[in-house]
Design a protein around this motif. Sequence first.
Motif, PDB file in Angstrom:
ATOM      1  N   HIS A 108       0.858  -1.184   0.000  1.00 49.43           N
ATOM      2  CA  HIS A 108       0.000   0.000   0.000  1.00 49.43           C
ATOM      3  C   HIS A 108       0.892   1.232   0.000  1.00 49.43           C
ATOM      4  O   HIS A 108       1.788   1.366   0.834  1.00 49.43           O
ATOM      5  N   SER A 109       0.635   2.130  -0.941  1.00 47.42           N
ATOM      6  CA  SER A 109       1.386   3.377  -1.021  1.00 47.42           C
ATOM      7  C   SER A 109       0.408   4.521  -1.179  1.00 47.42           C
ATOM      8  O   SER A 109      -0.482   4.472  -2.044  1.00 47.42           O
ATOM      9  N   GLY A 110       0.524   5.532  -0.327  1.00 50.27           N
ATOM     10  CA  GLY A 110      -0.422   6.634  -0.399  1.00 50.27           C
ATOM     11  C   GLY A 110       0.015   7.830   0.422  1.00 50.27           C
ATOM     12  O   GLY A 110       1.032   7.783   1.124  1.00 50.27           O
ATOM     13  N   PRO A 111      -0.769   8.898   0.359  1.00 50.46           N
ATOM     14  CA  PRO A 111      -0.417  10.121   1.079  1.00 50.46           C
ATOM     15  C   PRO A 111      -0.668  10.006   2.577  1.00 50.46           C
ATOM     16  O   PRO A 111      -1.690   9.459   3.007  1.00 50.46           O
ATOM     17  N   ALA A 112       0.268  10.504   3.365  1.00 51.14           N
ATOM     18  CA  ALA A 112       0.108  10.503   4.822  1.00 51.14           C
ATOM     19  C   ALA A 112      -0.931  11.528   5.240  1.00 51.14           C
ATOM     20  O   ALA A 112      -0.921  12.672   4.783  1.00 51.14           O
ATOM     21  N   ARG A 113      -1.833  11.102   6.104  1.00 54.60           N
ATOM     22  CA  ARG A 113      -2.792  11.998   6.741  1.00 54.60           C
ATOM     23  C   ARG A 113      -2.436  11.983   8.224  1.00 54.60           C
ATOM     24  O   ARG A 113      -2.694  11.004   8.918  1.00 54.60           O
ATOM     25  N   VAL A 154      -2.992   7.052   3.955  1.00 53.10           N
ATOM     26  CA  VAL A 154      -2.250   6.419   5.048  1.00 53.10           C
ATOM     27  C   VAL A 154      -2.509   7.269   6.294  1.00 53.10           C
ATOM     28  O   VAL A 154      -1.952   8.349   6.450  1.00 53.10           O
ATOM     29  N   LEU A 155      -3.407   6.780   7.135  1.00 53.59           N
ATOM     30  CA  LEU A 155      -3.792   7.506   8.346  1.00 53.59           C
ATOM     31  C   LEU A 155      -2.731   7.284   9.419  1.00 53.59           C
ATOM     32  O   LEU A 155      -2.467   6.146   9.810  1.00 53.59           O
ATOM     33  N   VAL A 156      -2.113   8.360   9.896  1.00 54.98           N
ATOM     34  CA  VAL A 156      -1.015   8.274  10.857  1.00 54.98           C
ATOM     35  C   VAL A 156      -1.439   8.911  12.180  1.00 54.98           C
ATOM     36  O   VAL A 156      -1.896  10.053  12.210  1.00 54.98           O
ATOM     37  N   THR A 180       4.436  10.645   0.844  1.00 55.75           N
ATOM     38  CA  THR A 180       4.067   9.316   0.358  1.00 55.75           C
ATOM     39  C   THR A 180       4.698   8.239   1.235  1.00 55.75           C
ATOM     40  O   THR A 180       5.914   8.178   1.381  1.00 55.75           O
ATOM     41  N   VAL A 181       3.849   7.418   1.831  1.00 58.67           N
ATOM     42  CA  VAL A 181       4.286   6.332   2.706  1.00 58.67           C
ATOM     43  C   VAL A 181       3.956   5.001   2.037  1.00 58.67           C
ATOM     44  O   VAL A 181       2.866   4.832   1.482  1.00 58.67           O
ATOM     45  N   THR A 182       4.892   4.053   2.098  1.00 55.63           N
ATOM     46  CA  THR A 182       4.693   2.743   1.487  1.00 55.63           C
ATOM     47  C   THR A 182       4.885   1.647   2.518  1.00 55.63           C
ATOM     48  O   THR A 182       5.880   1.641   3.256  1.00 55.63           O
ATOM     49  N   ILE A 183       3.914   0.738   2.573  1.00 55.52           N
ATOM     50  CA  ILE A 183       3.998  -0.458   3.417  1.00 55.52           C
ATOM     51  C   ILE A 183       4.051  -1.661   2.478  1.00 55.52           C
ATOM     52  O   ILE A 183       3.153  -1.845   1.652  1.00 55.52           O
ATOM     53  N   ASP A 184       5.103  -2.463   2.590  1.00 53.63           N
ATOM     54  CA  ASP A 184       5.268  -3.640   1.743  1.00 53.63           C
ATOM     55  C   ASP A 184       5.463  -4.854   2.648  1.00 53.63           C
ATOM     56  O   ASP A 184       6.533  -5.046   3.220  1.00 53.63           O
ATOM     57  N   SER A 185       4.416  -5.665   2.778  1.00 47.32           N
ATOM     58  CA  SER A 185       4.483  -6.796   3.711  1.00 47.32           C
ATOM     59  C   SER A 185       5.376  -7.917   3.187  1.00 47.32           C
ATOM     60  O   SER A 185       5.975  -8.646   3.980  1.00 47.32           O
ATOM     61  N   ASP A 186       5.488  -8.074   1.873  1.00 49.42           N
ATOM     62  CA  ASP A 186       6.368  -9.105   1.330  1.00 49.42           C
ATOM     63  C   ASP A 186       7.839  -8.776   1.594  1.00 49.42           C
ATOM     64  O   ASP A 186       8.626  -9.650   1.957  1.00 49.42           O
TER      65      ASP A 186
END
Length: 564
Positions: free
Chosen positions: A405-410, A432-434, A503-509
């Motif tokens: 998931h990659s998206g703008p930080a809120r 990306v809710l922070v 832009t924040v990216t979470i990559d579980s793999d």
Amino acid sequence: MEKDLRIKSQVFSEGSLKAPNRAMLRAVGVTDEDFKKPMIGIASTWSEVTPCNIHIDDLAIYAKEGAKEAGSVPLIFNTITVSDGISMGTQGMRYSLPSRDVIADSIETVVGAESLDGLVAIGACDKNIPGCMIAIANAEVPAVFLYGGTIAPGNHNGKDIDIVSVFEGVGKHNNGDIDDEELRSIECKACPGAGSCGGMYTANTMASAVEAMGMSLPGSSSNPAESQEKAADCRDAGEAVYHLLEKRIFPKDIMTKEAFENAITVVMALGGSTNAVLHLLSIAHAIEVDVTIDDFNRIQAKTPHLADLKPSGQYVMQDLHRVGGVQAVMKLLYEAGYLHGDCITVTGKTIAENMAEAPSLEEGQNVIMPFENPKRADGPLIVLKGNLAPSGAVAKVSGVKVKRHSGPARVFNTEKEATQAVRENKINDGDVLVIRHVGPKGGPGMPEMLSVSSLLVGKGLGEKVALLTDGRFSGGTHGLVVGHIAPEAQVGGPIAFLQEGDTVTIDSDKKEITVEVAEAVLEKRRKEWVAPPLYKKGILGKYAHNVSCSSKGAVTDFLADRKV
């Protein structure tokens, strides 16, 4: 001649100077004959503030009976509990994690001050279990942990429900999917009696981990709170401590590195709570065993997720009990080579010897999947690292289809502000809710974010919006969530320097969590950043000034020169 099993209480029967000590004990019913016996503490977390613990006064009495019949002098004493479910979403949730340390310190204090020879520690709600286990590690007397047991599921419209159903119902209500009457009906039926929250949430996760570690009797973690099995479990625990004294088996003999690896393996197979990472690290710290956050990824990579349990699955702990319980799951794992069989346990036998007597899973059951068709080929708890979490972050990916998931930080500095934004539909697909400044020091107390995560799920955004925090998540949380981001914002971790729209990216793999901001820009933000003042008042103030990083278990007795 009867063998002297006393470790500490022998001071009460030696010499005339001990007469005052004996006099005080005579007043609570101790006799001349009793002074020749070991004294066993029964630490009870009984309380009326939560259904998890409402029945533990009865369980303590059963444990006392078992210890007395075995030949010891049992003495019940109490410690606190708080209800995570009741405090969730309020300022009271800041007290949840600190209560773990209050419980641990208070039990250790009584065992030490009263020179007790052994201990049965009875816990139920989330922080009771690690609190009891930290106390057992620090008290250094033979001990057994006794779990209060799981609650039965509620029933609504013919379907099993639990406390998380209520939190998610709030989201559905806010979205207009259910009306006031439907939400009230769910609320009234979710918690039908005594016991800990019913899914594979934090309490059941930690109870399972402790049983896998060998520190509770076989069956203890899955015997329901209101059952004959639990009453027998209690009596057996009281008796077991006496036999540990006979054999001079101490917690340090049981809680080895291999025992922790067994615990982590079972947590992965069952799809346990992210809080297991935090609590197992803290228990390992107390017993001085070298377990690090990286051990979780090592075991995660080779352990399949087998259990179809809530929050991401269908079933609850009572269903697992019905088909054989945690012992049957351990037997399955042991026979497949996933568990260390030579670890000693509180039965006085090894895991291998216990497994020889353990039940097998019921034929035709659907709660535990077979190895050839797992819920997931590897474990569902993963540790992410990257420029947003150099010391690590924890995600639970069971049931989550989104791998990246990659998206703008809120960005929000409080849970209240973030929750309001979700309620007002200001958080959009892909965001990306922070929520930051809610870590161990910043919260203070590292509160759980179940309310806002459940709200997202209830509104259908569970896998469309990523939720990141330096706080924690409830064991009941599911969806695209990442917690325990370390270092936390309060101490100048990179999460403190996130800005709206980054832009924040979470990559579980890849097990990575990153922000697409140049290091030079982050460094400039770091130099311009001013840390908020630490909380100073009462227990939260003490906690904020003493607690360590979540990647080290958020322990409060952390010393730089310790090995772990």
